[in-house]
Each structure stands twice: as C-alpha cells, then as structure tokens.
Write a protein that holds these residues in place. Structure first.
Motif, PDB file in Angstrom:
ATOM      1  N   SER A   4       0.853  -1.197   0.000  1.00 49.87           N
ATOM      2  CA  SER A   4       0.000   0.000   0.000  1.00 49.87           C
ATOM      3  C   SER A   4       0.878   1.232   0.000  1.00 49.87           C
ATOM      4  O   SER A   4       1.906   1.284   0.691  1.00 49.87           O
ATOM      5  N   MET A  18       0.274   6.604  -9.550  1.00 50.58           N
ATOM      6  CA  MET A  18      -0.831   5.715  -9.208  1.00 50.58           C
ATOM      7  C   MET A  18      -1.080   4.668 -10.293  1.00 50.58           C
ATOM      8  O   MET A  18      -1.375   3.502  -9.989  1.00 50.58           O
ATOM      9  N   ARG A  19      -0.949   5.066 -11.557  1.00 42.05           N
ATOM     10  CA  ARG A  19      -1.198   4.104 -12.643  1.00 42.05           C
ATOM     11  C   ARG A  19      -0.252   2.915 -12.555  1.00 42.05           C
ATOM     12  O   ARG A  19      -0.658   1.757 -12.683  1.00 42.05           O
ATOM     13  N   GLN A  22      -0.901   0.831  -9.142  1.00 42.84           N
ATOM     14  CA  GLN A  22      -2.113   0.017  -9.198  1.00 42.84           C
ATOM     15  C   GLN A  22      -1.948  -1.152 -10.169  1.00 42.84           C
ATOM     16  O   GLN A  22      -2.456  -2.244  -9.924  1.00 42.84           O
ATOM     17  N   ARG A  27      -2.161  -1.004  -3.408  1.00 44.57           N
ATOM     18  CA  ARG A  27      -3.279  -0.151  -2.998  1.00 44.57           C
ATOM     19  C   ARG A  27      -2.776   1.287  -2.854  1.00 44.57           C
ATOM     20  O   ARG A  27      -1.728   1.526  -2.238  1.00 44.57           O
ATOM     21  N   CYS A  28      -3.504   2.260  -3.425  1.00 47.42           N
ATOM     22  CA  CYS A  28      -3.023   3.637  -3.454  1.00 47.42           C
ATOM     23  C   CYS A  28      -3.912   4.569  -2.632  1.00 47.42           C
ATOM     24  O   CYS A  28      -5.147   4.532  -2.733  1.00 47.42           O
ATOM     25  N   VAL A  29      -3.252   5.423  -1.854  1.00 48.26           N
ATOM     26  CA  VAL A  29      -3.923   6.430  -1.041  1.00 48.26           C
ATOM     27  C   VAL A  29      -3.540   7.809  -1.568  1.00 48.26           C
ATOM     28  O   VAL A  29      -2.350   8.090  -1.765  1.00 48.26           O
ATOM     29  N   ARG A  43     -10.055  10.864  -7.470  1.00 47.94           N
ATOM     30  CA  ARG A  43     -11.005   9.906  -8.048  1.00 47.94           C
ATOM     31  C   ARG A  43     -10.337   8.575  -8.393  1.00 47.94           C
ATOM     32  O   ARG A  43     -10.972   7.521  -8.325  1.00 47.94           O
ATOM     33  N   ALA A  45      -7.757   7.161  -6.786  1.00 53.64           N
ATOM     34  CA  ALA A  45      -7.191   6.470  -5.629  1.00 53.64           C
ATOM     35  C   ALA A  45      -8.153   5.449  -5.029  1.00 53.64           C
ATOM     36  O   ALA A  45      -9.377   5.562  -5.142  1.00 53.64           O
ATOM     37  N   ASP A  46      -7.585   4.471  -4.350  1.00 54.19           N
ATOM     38  CA  ASP A  46      -8.392   3.512  -3.602  1.00 54.19           C
ATOM     39  C   ASP A  46      -8.970   4.154  -2.346  1.00 54.19           C
ATOM     40  O   ASP A  46     -10.024   3.745  -1.861  1.00 54.19           O
ATOM     41  N   ARG A  47      -8.246   5.136  -1.832  1.00 50.48           N
ATOM     42  CA  ARG A  47      -8.736   5.905  -0.687  1.00 50.48           C
ATOM     43  C   ARG A  47      -8.098   7.281  -0.737  1.00 50.48           C
ATOM     44  O   ARG A  47      -6.971   7.433  -1.239  1.00 50.48           O
ATOM     45  N   THR A  73      -4.470   5.371   7.277  1.00 54.47           N
ATOM     46  CA  THR A  73      -4.998   4.529   6.194  1.00 54.47           C
ATOM     47  C   THR A  73      -4.245   3.212   6.033  1.00 54.47           C
ATOM     48  O   THR A  73      -4.581   2.418   5.163  1.00 54.47           O
TER      49      THR A  73
END
Length: 626
Positions: A4, A18-19, A22, A27-29, A43, A45-47, A73
């Motif tokens: 994460s 993020m690309r 993922q 998992r990306c915050v 939008r 992100a996972d969180r 997180t």
C-alpha cells in the motif's frame, strides 16, 4: 514488495505514480487539499484523505499531516512525486522515523545535494567538472557584487536551495546586479525559506544536458542515458528530448560516467537526475560540460527516458524502495529511437504567459496512439469538467511522442499539439507547436536562449486570418440549433452569411464568395463560435461584444489578471512612466508576474501596496496618457 502506497502529491504526477502502482497490485492512497476535493488523482485512488485548505503551506507542504494520513490509512510507504516535499530531507527522515518506507533517496543524499554550493564542492572532489563561480559563505551585497565583477558579466545568480527555475536570474551588467540580487533573495525566501545564493559564470551558447541515474541499496548505480532540456522560458523547461541531439558516443560515455560518479559520491538510491550545462559554441564536447545540480527525485521529463529505454522508472522506484536490486545491468540498457515531451500549461502566451484558470468546459488532447514504431503518450491530472485552480502550478499535461528517429518524434508531437482542444482555459499549445516546428529546432540548432531569440515568431499577435473567419462562419451556420460543447467537426456545405465579432472587430462573412478554410474543429453555443486550429482556440462572438481589455484596459487601468499578492511596487503616484515599464509585481500560481505601463504617461492612481492580497480584475493602478 510494498502493498500500500500514499502519494504525497497532486495532479499529473500523482496520477502517473498511481497508474503504475495500481498495475503492480499496490493499494493507493491520495491526499488532497480542499481545492482538490474532486481532482482526478482523488477519483483514481483507492482511498483519499483531505489534509487541509487550498494553500500548499497548509496542505501539501504539511509533512506531519501527510504522515498522519499514511498511518491512519495503513499505507506502508510514501512516494513524494516531484515538487512540494520531494527533496525535503527532514520530511524523508520523518517518514522513516514513523516506520514507513520512503520511496526516494536517503535523507543524507538529499541533504548532500540540496544546497548548490555544498553540492558543487562535493562534485569537484568526486572528479565531476563544475562551472566557474562563487560558492562562499559571505552573502553581503558588497562581497557578492565584487565576486560578480571578478567572474565577469554576464553572471547567473542562483539560490542554493532553488529548483524548478525559481530563484535564478541572469545579470547582464554591473548596474543591474543589486536589483536582480534582491529579487532572487525575495523569491528564494518565499519559495524555499533560504535566501543564500551562489554565482556562476554565464555560459555562452548553453545547452541543458541531464543524465538519468538510478541506484539501489545494494551499491549499484546505473545511468539511463541523457536528455536535452535546452528549450526553456524563464529557466523553466518547456520541451525536453532524449537522447540529446548532436551527442556522439564518446561524449555520451564521459558525461554519463561523470553522472554515475556523482551518484556514487552520495551513495545514491532511487531515481535522480544529474544536470549539466554545456558550452555548445563548438558542439557538445565533454571538456565543456559542467555540473550544475542534482535533483534527488523523479523529474517531470522522465517519460522521454522511459520511451527510449523501455523502462518504467516508477516501477523501479517501488522495487528499489522495497529492497530489490535494479533489475538490469548497465550493459543491458540501450537507446531505442527518439522521444520528445512538451509541457502543456494553462497560460496565455498572448498576455505574457499569464496563468489561465477556470473550468475545463472542453478538454480534448486526443488519445494515446501507436503507428508502426511511433507512439504518442499523454500524462495529465485533469479531465473535461475539472477546474484549473490559481493555487498550484499551471501545468495541465505532458505530451510525449516517440519515433524511430528525431524527425519522426517531432512529427508525432506536432500532430498531437495541432489537435489540442481546450476551452475556455487558455494553453500554450500553439506556442509549443511553433517552437517544435521552427527550422532551427528541427535542425537541432538550439540552446537555452532559443525561445527568447525566436519569441516574435513563437508568439504572434493572434489575429485571425480570412481562413479563420470563414471556418468560424461555417461552424456558426452548420445547424439551425446552437451546438453544445461537443467538439463539432466541419461537415456542412457553406450556404449563407453571418456576422461575427472578434475582440471588438465585426465582420460579415459571406460563404458564397468562396475562399480558403482551415483543417480544424470547433463548436458554437448561443453566444459564440470557438474554433480550434493548430493548437489555438479563437473565440468569435455571434454579436458584437467589445473585449474587456485584459490586464491593462484601454483607459490605462491596470487590473489584476488573477488572484494574488502584490510583492513589490516600483512607482508612486505622479511618476512619469514609459510604455512597458514595470509598475508592480504580482505573485500568483507560485510565480512573479510584472505588470507594466500600457503606454507613455503618468501614474494617476496607485491602489495597492506590497503584501496586499488582490482579487482577479481588481484595480491596481491607472496610467494617464502623457
């Protein structure tokens, strides 16, 4: 492997990291300010966690809040992207002290390269050639002035903690030194909290050459060849390419070896870039290429290196941060073809490159495409409907093209820039296209003064041609009902006449008269026609509507082009001024913008003082014609 990841950044680079993460199953915050609550990186992100108000100092520069968000997180690691806290050694150490993985070089490496004076001394000791200049501790104006005289003009003043083109001024003559020094120190204090400067000899015919480095925790440091970032405006890179045109194999080997020595000198881990300045008056020669600085992070222009090497540098960052070795040996890395990147900014070249803010009602950069060995790549942090905020850097996308050679890459990027459609926010797409297709650039006859030298050709007056008028009329008459923001493309036959207005000039266009039209696209609504052609957006009103006059209205009123803070006022009421003379300086979107007199006259009114915050279109001053 990291499971994460929190990305301590925003915009394009947050989306880029993020690309890859993922795709690796990580998992990306995301973290975001109140101004970015609906941003693309949030939008994706996972969180996502809100870390404060719009101002960077209260959000993206708050390391404590970012670490708190990671702990809250369950993120194992923090990737800083570029800018903000990416080269802050104290933040890197705080991440490590919190028991998290820092995706970047060790704090001691960041510190070693963070101050330009200490870094240059370290590099000289490591056998890396450095530019002649002054690195002393005495920062008095008298000493700095005397040292500049000794070095000989022109000289370059650089903030030791500077970066991204900020805190740098070229000084042509001794009489300009004091004002330039004060400006650099003021900007450096505001941006970096450190006003110490160094002086360097200004290199004639300078080329900006940089080498991509990568190190791991097992003692390996490799290079991924060089990039040329010579096309710059106000020391900010605009177009970058890899490999550097005109670089022979012998010079490449020497420069890249010097960069590796630089990395080894600080036990470097992760992605980094060693930047050199080259005296290219006789071409690129190893004995005329000097160390400037090392950026201890991922660079904005890293995609061109990825395109010619086939390496995903973000994946390497994440693997090396997880303790893995660099996955390939130096001898396995090779150059494949050529890649060029252009930075698309929300700014208006016609108004002195002032940032342009607002909602992206129409935003179309095309899509990534392959054609044979040619590839187009787009990196952005926004989508249609998003808002360009005045609070952050105005770069909205990076457009990259790869080809089998430099000509193919230029052609591919030119096609992309020609098709840029953005409205009502203004962009520099047409400016980039003109730069890219200038004969001197195509022939690789370039240096860091290229844009200043060609500015008149790169920023024309913007007046529409007869073909623009006719094409806009075709769009206006293409249907009985107003066309919404739908990227309408021309497919209707001319069949009538229409009156259009452009910046106060009204013309009745009769399509029955025949004439040239443009390869273009556009749309109309109930008030206007917007025509996209060669990267530019032209707005034609369907009824006469005089323009507002921009930052300097026709009556001599000087209006704020955007929200910001007045950092200095250079005149007083009653002063006589010349056209183009600076009246005051406005700081907005992390840049200083000089507002000037529109004509010769007298300062009749001065409505602001240094330190004052102003709203967009606020009256700052008024000049009466002399």
């Amino acid at each position: 492997m990291i499971k994460s990841l929190l990305i301590a950044n925003r915009g394009e680079i947050a989306c880029r990291v993020m690309r890859t993460a993922q795709a690796m199953g990580i998992r990306c915050v995301a973290v975001y300010s109140e101004a970015d609550a609906k941003a693309l990186h949030v939008r994706m992100a996972d969180r996502a966690v809100c870390i404060g108000p719009a101002a960077s100092a209260e959000s993206y520069l708050r390391g404590d809040k970012i670490i708190e968000a990671a702990m809250e997180t369950g993120a194992e690691a923090i990737h800083p992207g570029y800018g903000f806290l990416s080269e802050n050694a104290d933040f890197a150490q705080a991440v490590i002290d919190a028991g998290l993985i820092w995706v970047g070089p060790k704090p001691e490496s960041i510190r070693a390269m963070g101050l330009k004076d200490a870094a240059k001394k370290l590099m000289a000791d490591a056998g890396v050639p450095v530019t002649p200049g002054y690195l002393g501790e005495d920062q008095s104006e008298a000493t700095l002035t005397a040292e500049a005289d000794t070095i000989g003009y022109p000289v370059l003043i650089k903030a030791v903690a500077g970066g991204g083109g900020k805190g740098m001024r070229k000084v042509e003559a001794a009489g300009d030194f004091a004002d330039a020094l004060a400006s650099v120190k003021r900007e450096a204090t505001a941006s970096f909290g450190n006003d110490v400067v160094i002086l360097e000899k200004w290199i004639e015919s300078p080329r900006h050459i940089e080498v991509q480095l990568f190190g791991d925790s097992h003692g390996t440091v490799v290079h991924l060849f060089e990039r040329d970032c010579s096309l710059q405006r106000r020391h900010q890179k605009v177009i970058e390419e890899a490999p550097a045109p005109g670089m022979d194999e012998e010079t490449r080997a020497e420069v890249c070896a010097a960069a590796v020595r630089a990395g080894q000198a600080v036990n470097y881990e992760g992605a980094g870039t060693v930047e050199f300045i080259a005296d290219a008056s006789e071409g690129l020669r190893a004995d005329r290429i000097y160390f400037m600085e090392m950026n201890t992070r991922l660079q904005v222009e890293h995609p061109v290196t990825e395109e010619i090497t086939g390496v995903d540098l973000v994946e390497w960052q994440l693997r090396v941060a997880s303790g893995e070795p660099i996955p390939v040996a130096q001898e396995d890395l090779a150059i494949d073809g050529h890649a060029i990147e252009a930075r698309l900014y929300a700014e208006d070249p016609a108004t002195g490159f002032l940032p342009s803010t607002g909602r992206l009602n129409h935003f179309d950069l095309g899509r990534e495409q392959w054609r044979g060995r040619r590839r187009r790549r787009i990196e952005t942090g926004v989508e249609e409907g998003d808002v360009i905020s005045p609070h952050y850097d105005p770069m909205i996308a990076k457009l990259i093209a790869h080809g089998e050679d430099r000509d193919a890459a230029i052609e591919g990027l030119a096609r992309t820039l020609s098709g840029v459609e953005v409205w009502p926010v203004r962009t520099n797409a047409a400016f980039l296209l003109r730069a890219l297709t200038q004969d001197d650039f195509v022939e690789a006859d370039l240096d860091t003064g290229f844009i200043a030298e060609h500015e008149e050709a790169l920023v024309p007056d913007g007046a529409p041609s007869d073909a623009h008028w006719r094409t806009a009329a075709m769009i206006a008459l293409a249907g009985e009902e107003p066309q919404p923001l739908a990227g309408f493309r021309l497919n209707a036959a001319p069949r009538a006449a229409v009156a259009l207005s452009f910046k106060g000039e009204t013309v009745t266009v009769d399509l029955a008269d025949g004439g040239e039209t443009l390869p273009s696209s556009g749309f109309r609504d109930d008030e206007r026609v917007v025509l996209f052609s060669a990267g530019e957006a032209h707005e034609f009103m369907l009824s006469h509507r005089p323009g507002s006059g921009g930052a300097a209205a026709g009556d001599g009123a000087i209006l704020a082009p955007m929200p910001g803070k007045v950092t200095s006022v250079s005149v007083a009421e009653g002063d006589e001024v010349k056209a183009g003379q600076r009246l005051l300086t406005l700081e907005a979107m992390k840049m200083e913008h000089g507002l000037t007199a529109p004509f010769d006259g007298t300062v009749a009114e001065l409505s602001v003082e240094p330190g004052q915050q102003v709203a967009v279109e606020a009256l700052l001053a008024r000049v009466d014609a002399g």
